[in-house]
Write a protein that holds these residues in place. Structure first.
Motif, PDB file in Angstrom:
ATOM      1  N   GLU A 230       0.669  27.051  -9.232  1.00 31.68           N
ATOM      2  CA  GLU A 230       0.258  26.479  -8.626  1.00 31.68           C
ATOM      3  C   GLU A 230      -0.012  25.059  -8.042  1.00 31.68           C
ATOM      4  O   GLU A 230       0.508  24.004  -8.658  1.00 31.68           O
ATOM      5  N   LYS A 231      -0.893  25.287  -6.822  1.00 34.18           N
ATOM      6  CA  LYS A 231      -0.197  23.671  -5.797  1.00 34.18           C
ATOM      7  C   LYS A 231      -1.926  23.085  -6.451  1.00 34.18           C
ATOM      8  O   LYS A 231      -2.865  23.232  -5.989  1.00 34.18           O
ATOM      9  N   VAL A 232      -1.409  21.635  -6.499  1.00 31.43           N
ATOM     10  CA  VAL A 232      -2.129  20.741  -6.827  1.00 31.43           C
ATOM     11  C   VAL A 232      -1.802  19.087  -5.982  1.00 31.43           C
ATOM     12  O   VAL A 232      -0.657  19.563  -5.860  1.00 31.43           O
ATOM     13  N   SER A 233      -3.197  18.993  -4.992  1.00 32.66           N
ATOM     14  CA  SER A 233      -2.700  17.216  -4.441  1.00 32.66           C
ATOM     15  C   SER A 233      -2.070  16.413  -5.232  1.00 32.66           C
ATOM     16  O   SER A 233      -1.986  16.419  -6.673  1.00 32.66           O
ATOM     17  N   PHE A 234      -0.920  15.816  -4.975  1.00 28.47           N
ATOM     18  CA  PHE A 234      -0.276  14.228  -5.521  1.00 28.47           C
ATOM     19  C   PHE A 234      -1.626  13.275  -5.475  1.00 28.47           C
ATOM     20  O   PHE A 234      -1.467  12.439  -6.160  1.00 28.47           O
ATOM     21  N   ASN A 235      -2.400  13.601  -3.803  1.00 27.57           N
ATOM     22  CA  ASN A 235      -3.062  12.447  -4.455  1.00 27.57           C
ATOM     23  C   ASN A 235      -3.703  12.423  -5.544  1.00 27.57           C
ATOM     24  O   ASN A 235      -4.187  11.199  -6.475  1.00 27.57           O
ATOM     25  N   GLN A 236      -4.734  13.187  -6.195  1.00 30.19           N
ATOM     26  CA  GLN A 236      -5.148  13.885  -7.423  1.00 30.19           C
ATOM     27  C   GLN A 236      -4.371  12.856  -8.288  1.00 30.19           C
ATOM     28  O   GLN A 236      -4.981  12.291  -9.481  1.00 30.19           O
ATOM     29  N   LEU A 237      -3.668  13.605  -8.876  1.00 27.99           N
ATOM     30  CA  LEU A 237      -2.517  12.326  -9.781  1.00 27.99           C
ATOM     31  C   LEU A 237      -1.890  11.019  -9.492  1.00 27.99           C
ATOM     32  O   LEU A 237      -2.418  10.249 -10.184  1.00 27.99           O
ATOM     33  N   TRP A 238      -1.877  10.364  -8.371  1.00 24.52           N
ATOM     34  CA  TRP A 238      -2.035   9.183  -8.135  1.00 24.52           C
ATOM     35  C   TRP A 238      -3.041   8.817  -8.477  1.00 24.52           C
ATOM     36  O   TRP A 238      -2.942   7.304  -8.720  1.00 24.52           O
ATOM     37  N   ASN A 239      -3.818   9.221  -7.577  1.00 23.51           N
ATOM     38  CA  ASN A 239      -5.307   8.656  -8.116  1.00 23.51           C
ATOM     39  C   ASN A 239      -5.583   8.160  -9.479  1.00 23.51           C
ATOM     40  O   ASN A 239      -5.990   6.992 -10.058  1.00 23.51           O
ATOM     41  N   ARG A 240      -5.474   9.225 -10.097  1.00 22.88           N
ATOM     42  CA  ARG A 240      -5.359   9.269 -11.679  1.00 22.88           C
ATOM     43  C   ARG A 240      -4.688   8.166 -12.401  1.00 22.88           C
ATOM     44  O   ARG A 240      -5.117   7.445 -13.268  1.00 22.88           O
ATOM     45  N   ARG A 241      -3.389   8.013 -11.822  1.00 20.87           N
ATOM     46  CA  ARG A 241      -2.341   7.176 -12.343  1.00 20.87           C
ATOM     47  C   ARG A 241      -2.655   5.578 -12.547  1.00 20.87           C
ATOM     48  O   ARG A 241      -2.540   4.933 -13.045  1.00 20.87           O
TER      49      ARG A 241
ATOM     50  N   LEU B 176       0.590  -1.050   0.572  1.00 18.97           N
ATOM     51  CA  LEU B 176      -0.164  -0.179  -0.017  1.00 18.97           C
ATOM     52  C   LEU B 176       0.804   1.070  -0.302  1.00 18.97           C
ATOM     53  O   LEU B 176       1.945   0.995   0.580  1.00 18.97           O
ATOM     54  N   THR B 177       0.786   2.467  -0.517  1.00 19.89           N
ATOM     55  CA  THR B 177       1.283   3.695  -1.095  1.00 19.89           C
ATOM     56  C   THR B 177      -0.112   4.671  -0.261  1.00 19.89           C
ATOM     57  O   THR B 177      -1.456   4.567  -0.545  1.00 19.89           O
ATOM     58  N   VAL B 178       0.236   5.694   0.813  1.00 16.85           N
ATOM     59  CA  VAL B 178      -0.629   6.237   0.907  1.00 16.85           C
ATOM     60  C   VAL B 178      -0.195   7.687   1.026  1.00 16.85           C
ATOM     61  O   VAL B 178       1.591   7.901   1.326  1.00 16.85           O
ATOM     62  N   VAL B 179      -0.928   8.246   0.576  1.00 18.13           N
ATOM     63  CA  VAL B 179      -1.135   9.366  -0.133  1.00 18.13           C
ATOM     64  C   VAL B 179      -1.488  10.993   0.552  1.00 18.13           C
ATOM     65  O   VAL B 179      -2.804  10.861  -0.438  1.00 18.13           O
ATOM     66  N   PRO B 180      -1.153  11.067   0.675  1.00 13.73           N
ATOM     67  CA  PRO B 180      -2.158  12.521   1.657  1.00 13.73           C
ATOM     68  C   PRO B 180      -2.576  13.295   1.120  1.00 13.73           C
ATOM     69  O   PRO B 180      -1.756  14.105  -0.124  1.00 13.73           O
ATOM     70  N   HIS B 181      -3.816  14.074   1.538  1.00 16.58           N
ATOM     71  CA  HIS B 181      -4.293  15.055   0.474  1.00 16.58           C
ATOM     72  C   HIS B 181      -3.476  16.393   1.166  1.00 16.58           C
ATOM     73  O   HIS B 181      -3.731  17.024  -0.156  1.00 16.58           O
ATOM     74  N   ALA B 182      -3.420  16.150   1.846  1.00 14.28           N
ATOM     75  CA  ALA B 182      -2.481  17.632   2.171  1.00 14.28           C
ATOM     76  C   ALA B 182      -0.515  17.480   1.473  1.00 14.28           C
ATOM     77  O   ALA B 182      -0.200  18.837   1.840  1.00 14.28           O
ATOM     78  N   LEU B 183      -0.731  17.132   1.117  1.00 22.17           N
ATOM     79  CA  LEU B 183       1.251  16.885   0.057  1.00 22.17           C
ATOM     80  C   LEU B 183       0.307  17.286  -1.342  1.00 22.17           C
ATOM     81  O   LEU B 183      -0.397  17.358  -2.058  1.00 22.17           O
ATOM     82  N   ALA B 184       1.217  18.578  -1.842  1.00 20.74           N
ATOM     83  CA  ALA B 184       1.025  19.143  -2.566  1.00 20.74           C
ATOM     84  C   ALA B 184       1.621  19.825  -3.484  1.00 20.74           C
ATOM     85  O   ALA B 184       2.870  20.154  -3.129  1.00 20.74           O
ATOM     86  N   GLY B 185       1.677  19.871  -4.774  1.00 22.12           N
ATOM     87  CA  GLY B 185       2.991  19.252  -6.081  1.00 22.12           C
ATOM     88  C   GLY B 185       3.176  21.587  -6.465  1.00 22.12           C
ATOM     89  O   GLY B 185       1.134  21.527  -6.300  1.00 22.12           O
ATOM     90  N   THR B 186       3.756  21.418  -7.142  1.00 28.82           N
ATOM     91  CA  THR B 186       3.453  22.820  -7.518  1.00 28.82           C
ATOM     92  C   THR B 186       3.077  22.674  -9.470  1.00 28.82           C
ATOM     93  O   THR B 186       4.181  21.692  -9.752  1.00 28.82           O
ATOM     94  N   THR B 187       2.010  22.950 -10.435  1.00 27.30           N
ATOM     95  CA  THR B 187       2.444  22.937 -11.847  1.00 27.30           C
ATOM     96  C   THR B 187       3.522  23.730 -12.089  1.00 27.30           C
ATOM     97  O   THR B 187       3.909  24.478 -11.341  1.00 27.30           O
ATOM     98  N   ALA B 188       3.524  23.639 -13.575  1.00 26.71           N
ATOM     99  CA  ALA B 188       4.859  24.610 -14.222  1.00 26.71           C
ATOM    100  C   ALA B 188       4.732  26.234 -14.153  1.00 26.71           C
ATOM    101  O   ALA B 188       5.514  26.653 -13.804  1.00 26.71           O
ATOM    102  N   SER B 189       2.760  26.291 -13.638  1.00 29.84           N
ATOM    103  CA  SER B 189       2.861  27.648 -13.946  1.00 29.84           C
ATOM    104  C   SER B 189       2.508  28.255 -11.797  1.00 29.84           C
ATOM    105  O   SER B 189       1.982  29.313 -11.830  1.00 29.84           O
TER     106      SER B 189
END
Ligand code: MLT
Length: 411
Positions: free
Chosen positions: A275-286, A260-273
């Motif tokens: 903007e802050k986006v949650s890594f959880n959203q990306l891992w879920n999409r992946r 299992l992998t835990v990716v907390p909602h509170a963990l964000a990265g930044t886009t090229a521009s």
């Protein structure tokens, strides 16, 4: 002809464990009838415990009837398994998680490699040395590095040497990085991080906008009180860390596959521009795109690990392996061989006798004692002159292996 990914060609040698198997197979073909004691790859030897097997069988039986049959499951894993893990493995540590932060997978090796999908190639990475080779090799494969130098260090990766002098504890990277791999209890050195040390890393990551990839695959082997089992025991870690866990060593799932992998909602990265986006959203999409989940019977079996009876049985097996670890560590130390680990981890990290190189010791141990271990240099340049023995063997084999090593190299 299609152009291949020539980053793969930068990799200096075959993956460590297949290379060991190759040498062992060569030896066994040349020496038929010689029994080899395998303390190399950290593969478990005890069967699944009865409670887990019962649930596994029941899961298979469910698949036999229309009413209980399961087709595609959620890509993230069944929420009943995620909730069980949260209740049994995280809540007792004082860690609150939501099921949407827990992603069930087929193992932490794959996850710790696949996680790179959600980071930009420009991210600078810091890796311990020696270390579980997957972290280094997968960064080479995705093209984050240049070539390796004569010591085996890849251009573009920041290495954090873990040596006898620093107690095998990585020091903060000398330059700004974006991703920091930490593995505690450590593979291969068997060392652990205290709460203060992990707090130091969490504070450092937050101050430097870095993400910690925390591999906790061996947390179930911690025997000393006060050692953190999860990075989320540290305040602020949910804002800077992803954690990987595994059923492989904990519950004998190396051949079953579940992690299992835990990716907390509170963990964000930044886009090229910016903007802050949650890594959880990306891992879920992946995961939704590239993964179809772990099989239903396997997840039933994994949930049974955390039943009262299941955990008691699993714990007994862990204690057995840690009994092996104590036999190896104490046996070698009593014979004057310097070694580390084996107290909170199923690995013993020993200094090769007489300053032999790791691979020379591997060959001697195989040829003269018929024991297989793992050369320290296979985990990175700072592992040269060291050797890893795994405690996952059978007790009698472990005792025989120690006796042979002590007879040959003990003082
Ligand atoms: C090891 O021996 O380091 C591990 O078994 C490898 C793994 O878990 O993939």
């Amino acid at each position: 002809m299609a152009r291949l990914n020539d980053n793969y060609l930068k990799l200096q040698a075959g993956y460590l464990f297949p290379e060991i198997s190759r040498r062992v197979n060569e030896f066994t073909s040349a020496n038929p009838g010689v029994e080899i004691i395998r303390l190399g790859i950290g593969d478990v030897t005890k069967p699944l415990v009865p409670e887990v097997l019962k649930a596994f069988h029941a899961g298979v039986d469910d698949m036999a009837a229309e009413q209980s049959f399961h087709g595609y499951g959620p890509e993230q894993g069944y929420s009943w398994l995620a909730q069980t893990i949260i209740d049994k493995a995280y809540k007792p540590l004082g860690v609150e998680l939501e099921t949407s932060e827990v992603f069930i997978s087929d193992g932490s090796k794959c996850d710790s490699a696949n996680i790179l999908d959600i980071f930009d190639l420009s991210c600078k990475v810091a890796i311990g040395d020696p270390v579980y080779p997957v972290y280094n090799d997968t960064n080479v494969m995705v093209g984050r590095t240049g070539a390796a130098d004569e010591n085996g260090y890849y251009e573009g990766i920041v290495y954090m040497p873990c040596t006898e002098e620093n107690g095998f504890t990585p020091q903060f990277p000398a330059e700004k990085v974006d991703i920091i791999y930490l593995c505690f209890p450590n593979n291969p050195t068997g060392t652990v991080a205290s709460k203060e040390q992990l707090k130091g890393w969490v504070d450092y990551a937050r101050a430097n906008d870095a993400v910690i990839l925390f591999d906790a695959a061996y947390e179930a082997f911690i025997t000393e009180a006060g050692i953190p089992h999860s990075i989320y025991e540290i305040d602020g870690a949910k804002e800077c860390a992803i954690e990987f866990r595994s059923f492989s060593k904990t519950a004998g799932f190396t051949g079953v596959r579940c992690g299992l992998t835990v990716v907390p909602h509170a963990l964000a990265g930044t886009t090229a521009s910016g903007e802050k986006v949650s890594f959880n959203q990306l891992w879920n999409r992946r995961q939704c795109t590239k993964f179809n989940g772990v099989s239903y019977p396997v997840q039933k079996a994994a949930a049974a690990v955390y039943s009262d009876a299941g955990w008691a049985q699993v714990k007994e097996v862990i204690d057995y392996y840690m009994g092996n670890a104590a036999i190896i560590r104490k046996g070698l130390q009593a014979a004057g061989i310097t070694c580390y680990g084996g107290v909170n981890a199923p690995y013993i990290w020993l200094k090769t006798p007489g300053g032999m190189t790791s691979w020379d010791f591997f060959d001697k141990l195989l040829n003269e004692c018929h024991v297989v271990g793992t050369p320290g240099s296979g985990f990175g340049p700072s592992g040269e002159g060291y050797f890893r023995l795994s405690a996952f063997g059978d007790r009698a084999n472990v005792e025989t292996a120690v006796q042979r090593i002590v007879e040959k190299w003990g003082k």
